[in-house]
Design a protein around this motif. Structure first.
Motif, short mmCIF file in Angstrom:
data_model
loop_
_atom_site.label_atom_id
_atom_site.label_comp_id
_atom_site.label_asym_id
_atom_site.label_seq_id
_atom_site.Cartn_x
_atom_site.Cartn_y
_atom_site.Cartn_z
N VAL A 1 -9.67 -1.30 -3.17
CA VAL A 1 -9.76 -0.02 -3.87
C VAL A 1 -10.16 1.04 -2.85
O VAL A 1 -10.47 0.72 -1.70
CB VAL A 1 -10.80 -0.04 -5.03
CG1 VAL A 1 -10.34 -0.96 -6.15
CG2 VAL A 1 -12.18 -0.46 -4.52
N ILE A 2 -10.18 2.29 -3.27
CA ILE A 2 -10.58 3.39 -2.38
C ILE A 2 -12.08 3.62 -2.52
O ILE A 2 -12.61 3.70 -3.62
CB ILE A 2 -9.84 4.70 -2.74
CG1 ILE A 2 -8.31 4.51 -2.73
CG2 ILE A 2 -10.26 5.82 -1.79
CD1 ILE A 2 -7.71 4.24 -1.39
N ASP A 3 -12.76 3.75 -1.38
CA ASP A 3 -14.14 4.23 -1.38
C ASP A 3 -14.05 5.75 -1.19
O ASP A 3 -13.96 6.24 -0.07
CB ASP A 3 -14.95 3.60 -0.24
CG ASP A 3 -16.42 4.04 -0.26
OD1 ASP A 3 -16.73 5.04 -0.94
OD2 ASP A 3 -17.23 3.39 0.42
N TRP A 4 -14.04 6.48 -2.31
CA TRP A 4 -13.78 7.91 -2.27
C TRP A 4 -14.87 8.69 -1.53
O TRP A 4 -14.64 9.82 -1.09
CB TRP A 4 -13.61 8.45 -3.70
CG TRP A 4 -12.38 7.93 -4.37
CD1 TRP A 4 -12.27 6.84 -5.18
CD2 TRP A 4 -11.05 8.46 -4.24
NE1 TRP A 4 -10.97 6.66 -5.58
CE2 TRP A 4 -10.19 7.64 -5.02
CE3 TRP A 4 -10.51 9.55 -3.55
CZ2 TRP A 4 -8.83 7.88 -5.13
CZ3 TRP A 4 -9.14 9.79 -3.66
CH2 TRP A 4 -8.31 8.96 -4.44
N PHE B 1 0.83 -1.20 0.00
CA PHE B 1 0.00 0.00 0.00
C PHE B 1 0.87 1.25 0.00
O PHE B 1 0.63 2.18 -0.79
CB PHE B 1 -0.93 0.01 1.22
CG PHE B 1 -1.71 1.28 1.37
CD1 PHE B 1 -2.85 1.51 0.62
CD2 PHE B 1 -1.27 2.27 2.26
CE1 PHE B 1 -3.56 2.71 0.75
CE2 PHE B 1 -1.98 3.45 2.40
CZ PHE B 1 -3.12 3.68 1.64
N ASP B 2 1.88 1.30 0.87
CA ASP B 2 2.74 2.48 0.95
C ASP B 2 3.44 2.76 -0.37
O ASP B 2 3.51 3.93 -0.82
CB ASP B 2 3.78 2.31 2.05
CG ASP B 2 3.21 2.56 3.45
OD1 ASP B 2 2.00 2.85 3.55
OD2 ASP B 2 3.96 2.46 4.43
N ILE C 1 -5.17 8.99 5.19
CA ILE C 1 -6.51 9.29 4.69
C ILE C 1 -6.99 8.22 3.72
O ILE C 1 -8.13 7.74 3.81
CB ILE C 1 -6.52 10.68 4.00
CG1 ILE C 1 -6.39 11.78 5.05
CG2 ILE C 1 -7.80 10.88 3.18
CD1 ILE C 1 -6.16 13.16 4.48
N LEU C 2 -6.14 7.81 2.81
CA LEU C 2 -6.54 6.82 1.80
C LEU C 2 -6.65 5.42 2.39
O LEU C 2 -7.55 4.65 2.01
CB LEU C 2 -5.54 6.83 0.63
CG LEU C 2 -5.50 8.12 -0.19
CD1 LEU C 2 -4.45 8.03 -1.30
CD2 LEU C 2 -6.87 8.43 -0.80
N LYS C 3 -5.79 5.09 3.33
CA LYS C 3 -5.84 3.76 3.95
C LYS C 3 -7.14 3.56 4.72
O LYS C 3 -7.73 2.47 4.71
CB LYS C 3 -4.65 3.56 4.88
CG LYS C 3 -4.46 2.12 5.31
CD LYS C 3 -3.07 1.89 5.92
CE LYS C 3 -2.77 0.41 6.03
NZ LYS C 3 -1.38 0.17 6.50
N ALA C 4 -7.62 4.62 5.36
CA ALA C 4 -8.86 4.55 6.14
C ALA C 4 -10.09 4.36 5.25
O ALA C 4 -11.16 3.96 5.73
CB ALA C 4 -9.03 5.81 6.98
N ALA C 5 -9.93 4.62 3.95
CA ALA C 5 -11.06 4.51 3.02
C ALA C 5 -10.99 3.27 2.13
O ALA C 5 -11.76 3.13 1.17
CB ALA C 5 -11.14 5.76 2.15
#
Length: 203
Positions: A137-140, A98-99, A165-169
């Motif tokens: 995937v990201i849930d924007w 992810f990073d 921010i993106l990891k939390a989504a």
């Protein structure tokens, strides 16, 4: 002044509305027809193909590397003289975690390879990599607009915030049309365009 376009529109507001209507329809096609699955996740060629598909009915430069220097606010994106080398380096960046994927996303944002439509295409490109590499995937819709924009502005210096921010989504609903469409809608919201209702698009 509106960007030169194939639609013959010279009003920037009218162009933004028509651009959104057309490119959203094309984005849905990318998903529904399985085109995204044929692209090489993480490569600039994939981003180029996405950009060309979304904007080929609107701009002559669709899928073409920009030939001018661009900036947003006080931030200048990669200078033209270094752009090609930058894109080659991004292609070589690792993307197994992810990073690593977010670091690659940040670098592509700094590159901003196209004259227009970078944010929208790069978010689709990011989800393509995440889906291929980590099955998410990201849930924007779970991301606050202001938090995201500020984190992206700071990301070239410090990327911890945007990663958080993106990891939390993250979601594992990688084949969900609904999640994909949330990303498309939010892409336009982030860039300051009006959001058309689904029925206005006929989808």
């Amino acid at each position: 002044m509106a960007l030169e376009n194939k639609l013959g529109i010279d009003d920037s507001v009218a162009l933004a509305r028509e651009e959104e209507r057309i490119s959203k329809r094309k984005a849905i096609e990318l998903f529904e027809e399985g085109i995204l699955g044929t692209l090489d996740a993480g490569k600039f060629s994939a981003l180029q193909a996405i950009h060309k598909y979304l904007f080929e009915d609107i701009y002559d430069f669709a899928g073409t590397i920009r030939t001018v220097n661009i900036s947003k606010g006080n931030f200048r994106f990669a200078p033209l003289m270094y752009l090609k080398a930058s894109l080659e380096n991004i292609d070589k960046m690792p993307q197994s975690t992810f990073d690593e994927i977010i670091e690659k996303y940040v670098e592509m944002n700094i590159a901003h390879p196209f004259r227009e439509g970078n944010g929208r295409c790069t978010r689709i490109w990011l989800d393509l990599i995440l889906k291929a590499e980590i099955g998410q995937v990201i849930d924007w819709s779970k991301i606050d607009k202001e938090d995201y924009l500020m984190a992206m502005e700071r990301s070239p210096i410090k990327d911890i915030e945007i990663k958080h921010i993106l990891k939390a989504a993250l979601t594992d609903k990688i084949n969900s049309r609904e999640v994909y469409m949330k990303g498309i809608d939010h892409s336009y919201y982030y860039e300051g365009y009006m959001i058309f209702k689904a029925e206005e698009l006929g989808v």
